[in-house]
Design a protein around this motif. Structure first.
Motif, PDB file in Angstrom:
ATOM      1  N   VAL A  57       0.805  -1.220   0.000  1.00 34.20           N
ATOM      2  CA  VAL A  57       0.000   0.000   0.000  1.00 34.20           C
ATOM      3  C   VAL A  57       0.835   1.266   0.000  1.00 34.20           C
ATOM      4  O   VAL A  57       0.350   2.332  -0.352  1.00 34.20           O
ATOM      5  CB  VAL A  57      -0.964   0.048   1.204  1.00 34.20           C
ATOM      6  N   LEU A  58       2.115   1.167   0.381  1.00 33.55           N
ATOM      7  CA  LEU A  58       2.932   2.376   0.421  1.00 33.55           C
ATOM      8  C   LEU A  58       3.421   2.802  -0.955  1.00 33.55           C
ATOM      9  O   LEU A  58       3.978   3.881  -1.115  1.00 33.55           O
ATOM     10  CB  LEU A  58       4.151   2.153   1.337  1.00 33.55           C
ATOM     11  N   ALA A  59       3.243   1.927  -1.942  1.00 32.91           N
ATOM     12  CA  ALA A  59       3.736   2.263  -3.276  1.00 32.91           C
ATOM     13  C   ALA A  59       2.771   3.188  -3.988  1.00 32.91           C
ATOM     14  O   ALA A  59       2.140   2.828  -4.955  1.00 32.91           O
ATOM     15  CB  ALA A  59       3.941   0.991  -4.093  1.00 32.91           C
ATOM     16  N   ILE A  60       2.628   4.397  -3.473  1.00 29.37           N
ATOM     17  CA  ILE A  60       1.809   5.425  -4.116  1.00 29.37           C
ATOM     18  C   ILE A  60       2.748   6.169  -5.049  1.00 29.37           C
ATOM     19  O   ILE A  60       3.607   6.924  -4.622  1.00 29.37           O
ATOM     20  CB  ILE A  60       1.196   6.356  -3.081  1.00 29.37           C
ATOM     21  N   THR A  61       2.591   5.940  -6.310  1.00 33.37           N
ATOM     22  CA  THR A  61       3.639   6.298  -7.244  1.00 33.37           C
ATOM     23  C   THR A  61       3.575   7.747  -7.675  1.00 33.37           C
ATOM     24  O   THR A  61       2.536   8.226  -8.047  1.00 33.37           O
ATOM     25  CB  THR A  61       3.539   5.413  -8.505  1.00 33.37           C
ATOM     26  N   SER A  62       4.719   8.417  -7.596  1.00 33.45           N
ATOM     27  CA  SER A  62       4.830   9.769  -8.135  1.00 33.45           C
ATOM     28  C   SER A  62       5.368   9.677  -9.553  1.00 33.45           C
ATOM     29  O   SER A  62       5.695   8.602 -10.029  1.00 33.45           O
ATOM     30  CB  SER A  62       5.755  10.618  -7.271  1.00 33.45           C
ATOM     31  N   ALA A  63       5.436  10.827 -10.227  1.00 31.63           N
ATOM     32  CA  ALA A  63       5.924  10.836 -11.603  1.00 31.63           C
ATOM     33  C   ALA A  63       7.395  10.530 -11.627  1.00 31.63           C
ATOM     34  O   ALA A  63       8.161  11.094 -10.872  1.00 31.63           O
ATOM     35  CB  ALA A  63       5.678  12.203 -12.215  1.00 31.63           C
ATOM     36  N   ILE A  64       7.793   9.598 -12.507  1.00 33.62           N
ATOM     37  CA  ILE A  64       9.188   9.222 -12.606  1.00 33.62           C
ATOM     38  C   ILE A  64       9.606   9.383 -14.061  1.00 33.62           C
ATOM     39  O   ILE A  64       9.019   8.792 -14.944  1.00 33.62           O
ATOM     40  CB  ILE A  64       9.401   7.762 -12.171  1.00 33.62           C
TER      41      ILE A  64
ATOM     42  N   ASP B 142       3.608  10.659 -23.046  1.00 36.09           N
ATOM     43  CA  ASP B 142       4.791  10.212 -22.303  1.00 36.09           C
ATOM     44  C   ASP B 142       4.693  10.597 -20.831  1.00 36.09           C
ATOM     45  O   ASP B 142       5.008   9.813 -19.936  1.00 36.09           O
ATOM     46  CB  ASP B 142       6.061  10.813 -22.908  1.00 36.09           C
ATOM     47  N   ILE B 143       4.266  11.829 -20.568  1.00 34.80           N
ATOM     48  CA  ILE B 143       4.150  12.281 -19.180  1.00 34.80           C
ATOM     49  C   ILE B 143       3.134  11.419 -18.428  1.00 34.80           C
ATOM     50  O   ILE B 143       3.385  10.967 -17.317  1.00 34.80           O
ATOM     51  CB  ILE B 143       3.742  13.768 -19.144  1.00 34.80           C
ATOM     52  N   LEU B 144       1.996  11.177 -19.046  1.00 35.69           N
ATOM     53  CA  LEU B 144       0.970  10.358 -18.403  1.00 35.69           C
ATOM     54  C   LEU B 144       1.444   8.923 -18.205  1.00 35.69           C
ATOM     55  O   LEU B 144       1.149   8.292 -17.181  1.00 35.69           O
ATOM     56  CB  LEU B 144      -0.314  10.379 -19.242  1.00 35.69           C
ATOM     57  N   LYS B 145       2.200   8.422 -19.147  1.00 37.81           N
ATOM     58  CA  LYS B 145       2.741   7.068 -19.006  1.00 37.81           C
ATOM     59  C   LYS B 145       3.660   6.983 -17.798  1.00 37.81           C
ATOM     60  O   LYS B 145       3.589   6.035 -17.010  1.00 37.81           O
ATOM     61  CB  LYS B 145       3.496   6.673 -20.280  1.00 37.81           C
ATOM     62  N   HIS B 146       4.524   7.988 -17.630  1.00 34.85           N
ATOM     63  CA  HIS B 146       5.449   7.976 -16.501  1.00 34.85           C
ATOM     64  C   HIS B 146       4.737   8.207 -15.178  1.00 34.85           C
ATOM     65  O   HIS B 146       5.265   7.876 -14.124  1.00 34.85           O
ATOM     66  CB  HIS B 146       6.558   9.000 -16.712  1.00 34.85           C
ATOM     67  N   GLN B 147       3.521   8.738 -15.241  1.00 32.20           N
ATOM     68  CA  GLN B 147       2.691   8.859 -14.043  1.00 32.20           C
ATOM     69  C   GLN B 147       1.830   7.611 -13.841  1.00 32.20           C
ATOM     70  O   GLN B 147       1.024   7.551 -12.929  1.00 32.20           O
ATOM     71  CB  GLN B 147       1.781  10.092 -14.155  1.00 32.20           C
ATOM     72  N   GLN B 148       2.031   6.616 -14.704  1.00 30.27           N
ATOM     73  CA  GLN B 148       1.291   5.353 -14.682  1.00 30.27           C
ATOM     74  C   GLN B 148      -0.207   5.542 -14.937  1.00 30.27           C
ATOM     75  O   GLN B 148      -1.031   4.731 -14.533  1.00 30.27           O
ATOM     76  CB  GLN B 148       1.528   4.605 -13.362  1.00 30.27           C
ATOM     77  N   LYS B 149      -0.532   6.600 -15.670  1.00 27.24           N
ATOM     78  CA  LYS B 149      -1.920   6.827 -16.090  1.00 27.24           C
ATOM     79  C   LYS B 149      -2.045   6.301 -17.521  1.00 27.24           C
ATOM     80  O   LYS B 149      -2.102   7.064 -18.485  1.00 27.24           O
ATOM     81  CB  LYS B 149      -2.262   8.310 -16.001  1.00 27.24           C
ATOM     82  N   TYR B 150      -2.060   4.991 -17.634  1.00 27.21           N
ATOM     83  CA  TYR B 150      -1.871   4.363 -18.939  1.00 27.21           C
ATOM     84  C   TYR B 150      -3.038   4.594 -19.896  1.00 27.21           C
ATOM     85  O   TYR B 150      -2.822   4.834 -21.093  1.00 27.21           O
ATOM     86  CB  TYR B 150      -1.616   2.866 -18.747  1.00 27.21           C
ATOM     87  N   ASP B 151      -4.250   4.509 -19.402  1.00 25.06           N
ATOM     88  CA  ASP B 151      -5.395   4.711 -20.293  1.00 25.06           C
ATOM     89  C   ASP B 151      -5.398   6.131 -20.859  1.00 25.06           C
ATOM     90  O   ASP B 151      -5.704   6.346 -22.042  1.00 25.06           O
ATOM     91  CB  ASP B 151      -6.698   4.441 -19.550  1.00 25.06           C
ATOM     92  N   GLU B 152      -5.049   7.111 -20.000  1.00 22.04           N
ATOM     93  CA  GLU B 152      -4.988   8.493 -20.481  1.00 22.04           C
ATOM     94  C   GLU B 152      -3.847   8.670 -21.482  1.00 22.04           C
ATOM     95  O   GLU B 152      -3.973   9.422 -22.459  1.00 22.04           O
ATOM     96  CB  GLU B 152      -4.812   9.437 -19.286  1.00 22.04           C
ATOM     97  N   ALA B 153      -2.726   7.999 -21.240  1.00 23.24           N
ATOM     98  CA  ALA B 153      -1.602   8.076 -22.175  1.00 23.24           C
ATOM     99  C   ALA B 153      -2.009   7.510 -23.537  1.00 23.24           C
ATOM    100  O   ALA B 153      -1.711   8.096 -24.586  1.00 23.24           O
ATOM    101  CB  ALA B 153      -0.399   7.315 -21.615  1.00 23.24           C
ATOM    102  N   ILE B 154      -2.705   6.370 -23.510  1.00 24.26           N
ATOM    103  CA  ILE B 154      -3.164   5.751 -24.759  1.00 24.26           C
ATOM    104  C   ILE B 154      -4.053   6.724 -25.533  1.00 24.26           C
ATOM    105  O   ILE B 154      -3.927   6.866 -26.753  1.00 24.26           O
ATOM    106  CB  ILE B 154      -3.911   4.437 -24.450  1.00 24.26           C
TER     107      ILE B 154
END
Length: 619
Positions: free
Chosen positions: A8-15, A131-143
């Motif tokens: 649960v601690l893996a709340i991901t920031s932009a990488i 690319d930015i959305l992908k690195h934020q793990q917002k994959y559907d929005e990136a697509i």
């Protein structure tokens, strides 16, 4: 502790993806970023830090920061418009953007979206946004962003290539392959029209690499080199591909040629040095790493690989200097100081960093982590209390302080920190998670239930509180109540297939096989092309129910979606076929499993047994 609580601690920031030695170009994923070197001392990436609201901030400080951020955004936006009006290339623009955002993906996204709004037909902008959305793990929005770029320019292969990358990330193999194939087709058309287009050879080769067609990629790199024998980047990429194939001598020659052609291309130095290091050529590798550092003084990869060699040679003074640099650069590799220098020297350089930067939170944070590894918890507690003074809005330090109290067995103090956070930020889920974990580890499940219910009361339309409660009830053995909470989780968040796995596995473990199968089917129906693991779980339940043909069909569907599966599904299929007396088909499946698990004695033994049975049947 359950899988969910452990993660649960893996709340991901932009990488941001970092391409060693070359400009960091957001939209240009055409050049493969370097792979992580396979060296044992390389640390795992640090836990992503949560991008959370302030912990009890003042209104005044919020307004001040908001105005400051807005001014920076407006300033950069005006510069970007000027940059584009002057006709600069898109790749140059992306370099400019990266250099000025300092890793702030939220700011990057705002700037790109504002620029797109100013020019809605700017195809490259959608590449950047994706690319930015992908690195934020917002994959559907990136697509969605990549698909917009394709709609604007359907003959640009880059859009398909980037779309393929993000689909690949999501294990949507069939869709990814179709996107890659379309990109490859367009690059082939470009080459047919212009056989001297060296960039097209390179980009097509990179797509083939992603598809693991290494022989074809090598042919294309060589054809590109024939077009322009002085293209150092083609030699670099050729070397990388040869290295992937295990052709190390040829790879070394390609890297060396790349450096001869362009001694300032930092990209190749790191790979060249790594390969030399693997082959035991430490002096030459050391020289190469030093050259890399000269070209890329702010890139921590060169320092850590040089540190490995200096450590092997016993050059401790130089190692101290390297780790002082890494600490100053706030590199996560600085956490290796103790492993390379010993606890005493590492403590000294962490303290020196604080003396040099007494108001820099990261210097204190590094020392706290180091002292924590030495079990000096009272000092760790004092440091995090200091960090909260320096950065009262940073939720991480409250979490770390609570963890330090827990490590020091001062449980009530740790619990008090989390309760304070919950009271100040009732709409922020992370403190609830942390406190539930804290209480659960002490078997205080009744209190944990009350915290989960408090989260639900604060956020009744969000699934997280219900998920917490379901997990605790499951640990208490209250299975029917846990099942009801998981159903509520799915109702509130039907797109996340992890929820279907959690509920399905709970039902299956408790003998509710038909219900488990129904839940897995529901998850598949919700998203039929992105759930290879859900198909596998469904297959397991169907096999347990004795529905063998349906189980095989589910396993095969999983394999179709994820053809790189390591072989366990072929074994599952083989076992069922063997039970059905279909020995030849079972043997074929075991052989497929062995191709992905060549060292498995168990699979080899099954193959031998089946071959004997089949042979007896013939006689």
């Amino acid at each position: 502790m359950s899988r969910k609580f452990a993660t649960v601690l893996a709340i991901t920031s932009a990488i941001a993806t970092v391409t060693v030695g070359v400009p960091k170009v957001w939209g240009d994923n055409a050049e493969l970023p370097p792979q992580s070197p396979q060296v044992s001392d390389r640390p795992a990436a640090e836990q992503p830090q949560a991008d959370t609201p302030a912990a009890n901030p003042t209104t005044k400080s919020r307004e001040c920061n908001s105005n400051k951020d807005r001014n920076k955004e407006d300033e950069l936006f005006e510069e970007i418009l000027s940059y584009r009006r002057n006709g600069e290339k898109d790749d140059n623009f992306s370099c400019y953007l990266w250099q000025h955002i300092n890793g702030d993906m939220a700011l990057a996204n705002k700037l790109v979206q504002r620029t797109i709004a100013h020019d809605p037909k700017w195809t490259f902008g959608y590449f950047l946004a994706g690319d930015i959305l992908k690195h934020q793990q917002k994959y559907d929005e990136a697509i969605a962003q990549y698909q917009k770029s394709i709609a604007l320019d359907p003959n640009n292969p880059k859009g398909y290539e980037l779309l393929g990358c993000v689909l690949d990330t999501q294990q949507r193999k069939k869709e990814a392959e179709a996107a890659y194939n379309r990109a490859a087709e367009l690059y082939r058309q470009r080459i047919a029209k212009s056989p001297t287009d060296e960039a097209a050879y390179s980009k097509l080769a990179i797509i083939l690499q992603r598809q693991k067609k290494l022989d074809e990629a090598i042919v294309l790199y060589r054809r590109g080199i024939e077009v322009n024998p002085r293209n150092s980047r083609l030699y670099s990429l050729l070397g990388l591909t040869l290295q992937q194939q295990g052709k190390l001598s040829e790879a070394l020659n390609a890297y060396s040629k790349a450096i001869d052609l362009d001694s300032k291309d930092g990209f190749v130095y790191l790979f060249y040095g790594m390969l030399l290091q693997q082959q035991g050529q430490l002096d030459k590798a050391e020289s190469i790493y030093r050259s890399f550092i000269q070209l890329n003084p702010k890139d921590d990869m060169g320092y850590i690989y040089l540190a490995q060699i200096l450590h092997a040679k016993g050059k401790k003074d130089e190692l101290r200097s390297i780790f002082a640099t890494l600490i100053a650069q706030e590199s996560h590799f600085s956490n290796l100081a103790s492993a390379y220098l010993g606890a005493e020297d590492a403590t000294a350089i962490y303290r020196e960093a604080i003396v040099k930067n007494p108001n820099k939170p990261e210097a204190y944070s590094r020392l706290a982590k180091h002292l924590g590894s030495l079990h000096k918890y009272d000092e760790v507690i004092a440091i995090y209390q200091k960090l909260i003074e320096l950065s009262p809005q940073d939720l991480r330090y409250y979490v770390f302080l609570a963890d330090a109290f827990k490590a020091a067995k001062k449980y009530d103090e740790g619990i008090a920190i989390y309760r304070k956070l919950i009271n100040s930020q009732p709409q922020e889920i992370q403190p609830y998670y942390q406190l539930v974990i804290f209480l659960s580890e002490q078997s205080r499940l009744g209190e944990a239930v009350q915290i989960a219910k408090q989260a639900i009361a604060a956020m009744p339309q969000k699934h997280e509180g219900y998920s917490l409660l379901a997990e605790i009830l499951q640990n208490q053995g209250k299975i029917d109540e846990a099942i009801a909470q998981y159903r509520k989780v799915i109702e509130l968040d039907p797109k996340e297939y992890q929820h279907y796995w959690d509920l399905g596995e709970l039902l299956q473990k408790n003998g509710k096989l038909n219900d488990a199968a129904a839940i897995y089917r529901q998850g598949i129906a919700n998203d039929p092309d992105r759930n290879p693991y859900t198909y596998e779980l469904l297959g397991n339940v169907l096999a347990e129910l004795g529905k063998k043909d349906e189980a095989i069909a589910a396993y095969r569907q999983s394999l179709e979606l994820n053809p790189e599966e390591p072989g366990s599904l072929h074994v599952s299929i083989a076992k069922i076929l063997k039970q059905q007396g279909k020995l030849k088909e079972a043997l074929a499946e075991y052989k497929l499993a062995l191709s992905n698990n060549e060292d498995s004695d168990e699979i080899k033994d099954e193959i031998r047994k089946l071959e004997r049975e089949i042979s007896k049947g013939r006689n």
